[in-house]
Design a protein around this motif. Sequence first.
Motif, PDB file in Angstrom:
ATOM      1  N   GLU A 197      25.935  66.449  13.344  1.00 51.82           N
ATOM      2  CA  GLU A 197      26.954  66.592  12.303  1.00 51.82           C
ATOM      3  C   GLU A 197      27.745  65.301  12.076  1.00 51.82           C
ATOM      4  O   GLU A 197      28.248  65.061  10.976  1.00 51.82           O
ATOM      5  N   LEU A 198      27.830  64.461  13.108  1.00 51.26           N
ATOM      6  CA  LEU A 198      28.625  63.224  12.990  1.00 51.26           C
ATOM      7  C   LEU A 198      28.112  62.330  11.862  1.00 51.26           C
ATOM      8  O   LEU A 198      28.834  61.484  11.350  1.00 51.26           O
ATOM      9  N   GLU A 199      26.852  62.559  11.483  1.00 49.11           N
ATOM     10  CA  GLU A 199      26.253  61.725  10.442  1.00 49.11           C
ATOM     11  C   GLU A 199      27.024  61.788   9.129  1.00 49.11           C
ATOM     12  O   GLU A 199      26.974  60.867   8.321  1.00 49.11           O
ATOM     13  N   VAL A 200      27.737  62.907   8.920  1.00 46.09           N
ATOM     14  CA  VAL A 200      28.414  63.065   7.616  1.00 46.09           C
ATOM     15  C   VAL A 200      29.648  62.170   7.484  1.00 46.09           C
ATOM     16  O   VAL A 200      30.191  62.029   6.393  1.00 46.09           O
ATOM     17  N   LEU A 201      30.099  61.576   8.602  1.00 48.02           N
ATOM     18  CA  LEU A 201      31.343  60.797   8.510  1.00 48.02           C
ATOM     19  C   LEU A 201      31.117  59.481   7.769  1.00 48.02           C
ATOM     20  O   LEU A 201      30.332  58.639   8.192  1.00 48.02           O
ATOM     21  N   PRO A 202      31.810  59.304   6.676  1.00 51.49           N
ATOM     22  CA  PRO A 202      31.561  58.107   5.851  1.00 51.49           C
ATOM     23  C   PRO A 202      32.395  56.907   6.281  1.00 51.49           C
ATOM     24  O   PRO A 202      33.423  57.059   6.934  1.00 51.49           O
ATOM     25  N   VAL A 203      31.946  55.728   5.899  1.00 44.62           N
ATOM     26  CA  VAL A 203      32.749  54.502   6.056  1.00 44.62           C
ATOM     27  C   VAL A 203      32.890  53.908   4.655  1.00 44.62           C
ATOM     28  O   VAL A 203      31.888  53.750   3.969  1.00 44.62           O
ATOM     29  N   PRO A 204      34.117  53.644   4.204  1.00 48.79           N
ATOM     30  CA  PRO A 204      34.251  53.061   2.865  1.00 48.79           C
ATOM     31  C   PRO A 204      33.648  51.659   2.811  1.00 48.79           C
ATOM     32  O   PRO A 204      33.539  50.994   3.839  1.00 48.79           O
ATOM     33  N   ALA A 205      33.281  51.242   1.625  1.00 49.14           N
ATOM     34  CA  ALA A 205      32.706  49.882   1.491  1.00 49.14           C
ATOM     35  C   ALA A 205      33.823  48.848   1.622  1.00 49.14           C
ATOM     36  O   ALA A 205      34.940  49.086   1.170  1.00 49.14           O
ATOM     37  N   PRO A 206      33.520  47.717   2.265  1.00 51.25           N
ATOM     38  CA  PRO A 206      34.547  46.661   2.331  1.00 51.25           C
ATOM     39  C   PRO A 206      34.790  46.065   0.943  1.00 51.25           C
ATOM     40  O   PRO A 206      33.955  46.209   0.055  1.00 51.25           O
ATOM     41  N   SER A 207      35.923  45.404   0.785  1.00 54.06           N
ATOM     42  CA  SER A 207      36.252  44.833  -0.524  1.00 54.06           C
ATOM     43  C   SER A 207      35.406  43.579  -0.779  1.00 54.06           C
ATOM     44  O   SER A 207      34.932  42.949   0.170  1.00 54.06           O
ATOM     45  N   PRO A 208      35.236  43.195  -2.044  1.00 52.31           N
ATOM     46  CA  PRO A 208      34.463  41.977  -2.342  1.00 52.31           C
ATOM     47  C   PRO A 208      35.111  40.727  -1.735  1.00 52.31           C
ATOM     48  O   PRO A 208      34.425  39.750  -1.472  1.00 52.31           O
ATOM     49  N   GLU A 209      36.411  40.788  -1.482  1.00 53.87           N
ATOM     50  CA  GLU A 209      37.105  39.619  -0.906  1.00 53.87           C
ATOM     51  C   GLU A 209      36.557  39.263   0.465  1.00 53.87           C
ATOM     52  O   GLU A 209      36.583  38.105   0.871  1.00 53.87           O
ATOM     53  N   MET A 210      36.062  40.280   1.190  1.00 57.82           N
ATOM     54  CA  MET A 210      35.547  39.999   2.541  1.00 57.82           C
ATOM     55  C   MET A 210      34.389  39.004   2.449  1.00 57.82           C
ATOM     56  O   MET A 210      34.334  38.040   3.207  1.00 57.82           O
ATOM     57  N   ARG A 211      33.493  39.242   1.490  1.00 50.92           N
ATOM     58  CA  ARG A 211      32.346  38.341   1.325  1.00 50.92           C
ATOM     59  C   ARG A 211      32.828  36.952   0.880  1.00 50.92           C
ATOM     60  O   ARG A 211      32.373  35.933   1.385  1.00 50.92           O
ATOM     61  N   ASN A 212      33.777  36.930  -0.064  1.00 52.38           N
ATOM     62  CA  ASN A 212      34.287  35.633  -0.545  1.00 52.38           C
ATOM     63  C   ASN A 212      34.861  34.816   0.601  1.00 52.38           C
ATOM     64  O   ASN A 212      34.602  33.621   0.718  1.00 52.38           O
ATOM     65  N   ARG A 213      35.655  35.490   1.428  1.00 51.80           N
ATOM     66  CA  ARG A 213      36.290  34.785   2.561  1.00 51.80           C
ATOM     67  C   ARG A 213      35.243  34.191   3.483  1.00 51.80           C
ATOM     68  O   ARG A 213      35.373  33.071   3.960  1.00 51.80           O
ATOM     69  N   PHE A 214      34.192  34.981   3.745  1.00 54.67           N
ATOM     70  CA  PHE A 214      33.152  34.495   4.646  1.00 54.67           C
ATOM     71  C   PHE A 214      32.493  33.237   4.080  1.00 54.67           C
ATOM     72  O   PHE A 214      32.346  32.229   4.776  1.00 54.67           O
ATOM     73  N   TYR A 215      32.111  33.303   2.787  1.00 59.23           N
ATOM     74  CA  TYR A 215      31.394  32.156   2.222  1.00 59.23           C
ATOM     75  C   TYR A 215      32.301  30.931   2.085  1.00 59.23           C
ATOM     76  O   TYR A 215      31.830  29.804   2.182  1.00 59.23           O
TER      77      TYR A 215
END
Lengths: 179, 262
Positions: free
Chosen positions: B48-66
């Motif tokens: 049942e734990l499979e149903v627990l969702p994780v929200p998507a990270p914001s696009p800023e996370m990718r920008n910061r990394f690059y």
Amino acid sequence: MMKVKDGQLDKLGLLYERYSSSLYGFFYRKTKQPQLSEDLVQSVFERMLKYRDTYTGDGSFTTWMFSIARNAHIDHYRKQKRLREDEILDEERIQGEDPSGLGEQDLRAQRKQILEQAIDSLDEDKKEVVILSRFEGLRYQEIADIQGVSESAVKVRMFRAMKELKQTVTTLTNEYSNE
Amino acid sequence: MNDKHEQLIADYLQGTLTDKQTNELESLIESGAIDFIDFKAIEHLHDELEVLPVPAPSPEMRNRFYEMLADEQEKQKQTSGFDFKEFIQKMLHQITGPKLAYAFVLLIIGGFIGSTIGNNNDQLEQLSGELESMRQMMMISMLEGPSASDRLRAVNISSQLAETDDRAIRALLFTLNNDPSENVRIQTIEALARWGNQDVVREGLIKSITRQESDLVIVALADVMVELGLQQAAGEFEKLKNERELTGSTQTKIDNTIAVLL
């Protein structure tokens, strides 16, 4: 990662594309704070660059990466001197969720909420084992390497975490149905 | 229940039980040493734990990394000093008889070509043009490759070209609209912006707006439209807004871009 170690830093972009969601999920499930989770993901990749020379390629990359992630999470709370923040945040979050509104939610949403609260109630080690095993698909031996304990200890932690979860879920379900 | 039983159930949950262990677990359940109802409840909860969702990270996370990666690459470039002594030692170490002979032959051929061409500027220009054309061909061929890093390199090569032809531009526009990698598409926008004075590029960039799925790419396109002052892009952005559900920050970016363009 060996290529990053050899100076091809652009290859870190490929690792980011492959693993950033997984790392974000790991931190989000631990903290339930989106912004903090993003900061910690960034911190992991910064550390990968900083400590790239220490990567030997002997073990699995995932194990190395989650070891860094685990340390980043621990360091964050140490630096901020907010070791109790989890508990405080949990209290705030539970208070913030209006129990009176639960009757209007469908059963599935309520069930998710109960499961999330139950996972949050686990101690850090057990929570980590559940996250890494159930959600990130790591094997017990890999988790053992990350946590610095034996594989048997991880298996026992996993079982006990599931048992605790079962009890908490039952308690919370009864509480909600009585409201 | 002892530790061994607990480990057995943990292995069962991860699906790593051997046949022998499966039989052992079944025997323990049959004998009542492991409570069947408890065991099934734990198994059900694990599933049942499979149903627990994780929200998507914001696009800023990718920008910061690059951004961080670009900074680090810049630092690497600055710190990588050139050790002349080490270079000479390495060269001497690598020189072998056949290599020397090969170098000598090349020297003779070079001398011959040099004496034939002399100072004829037209021929030098022709050679330089051929070199440029080869570079373009290499870029087009790399753009079609399976590796995202090779395609990124190809896009970077295009930004080194002094001039470009229709074929190279078409290849870049095709990449912008079809490449599976978000990073490649973003780099392609920057590369195309250099040729923004050409109608085919301007039209291609504008048409690409409604074809993009990624918010990051849309934001990069918005920046380029403002940079090139492409007023016609405002209509395409309006169309995009009506057709697609965008994140709050992208929506704001587009509204600002439209306001600037009009």
